[in-house]
Write a protein that holds these residues in place. Structure first.
Motif: not given
Length: 209
Positions: A119-130
């Protein structure tokens, strides 16, 4: 009289089936902004197919970009449900998601071993430094010196998993866009969260399928 009522009900049902889209029918994402953007980029690219160097491409870069856009267009055209993100990293994953007409795009937290609700759109992913990351099946491993946000087109079924040999986060599908720190992604500033920061967040319960 009873027979006439039965006939009337049957006619109403037939009209509803003909006019209304069945609830089980696949979704059409070709009317969305992603499709328009990909189609425009593809058409513009094809105008320089005979002289790619004039647009700053080597022949190899042109073919690579062409394949990327054609793949994205095919994903949108063949998708039958909203974009979903599956977390197989063994730790909490920060994802950008929205619930159409209800919740705007925000950063949410997806628990290990879970997938976002369709029911949601997963638009993208956050990837942290390191992070050690591989942004797609044909990409090289790289260590991020700054956080990034990766964007997927409508209908993408993305999977983030850990390579047990290298510890790298690998994506099964190459992102459509990569936003770096200092840039805005979906009109949102990219935060400076570490993986340790992400791990302290409780997974967002309404996001889970």
């Amino acid at each position: 009289m009873q027979f006439l009522k039965i006939i009337l009900v049957a006619l109403v049902l037939i009209v509803n089936l003909v006019i209304a889209q069945p609830s089980w029918a696949g979704k059409d994402f070709t009317k969305g902004a992603d499709y328009a953007e990909v189609t425009q980029a593809l058409n513009q690219l094809l105008t320089v197919k005979d002289t790619p160097e004039q647009a700053g491409y080597t022949p190899e870069q042109f073919q690579q970009r062409l394949a990327q856009l054609q793949f994205q267009k095919n994903v949108i055209e063949t998708a039958r449900k909203r974009a979903q993100c599956r977390n197989e990293t063994g730790k909490t994953l920060a994802v950008y998601a929205n619930k159409p007409k209800k919740s705007p795009i925000q950063l949410y937290f997806l628990g290990a071993g879970t997938i976002t609700d369709d029911d949601w759109d997963c638009d993208g992913i956050y990837l942290p430094a390191g992070s050690q990351v591989v942004l797609g099946p044909n990409a090289q491993s790289q260590k991020l010196t700054q956080p990034i946000a990766v964007k997927f087109v409508d209908g993408t079924q993305s999977i983030a998993r850990i390579n047990p040999a290298t510890g790298a986060i690998e994506l099964n599908i190459e992102p459509a866009k990569v936003f770096k720190a200092g840039e805005s992604s979906w009109l949102l500033p990219i935060p400076t969260l570490s993986q340790a920061d992400i791990d302290t967040h409780i997974p967002t319960p309404q996001l889970i399928d």
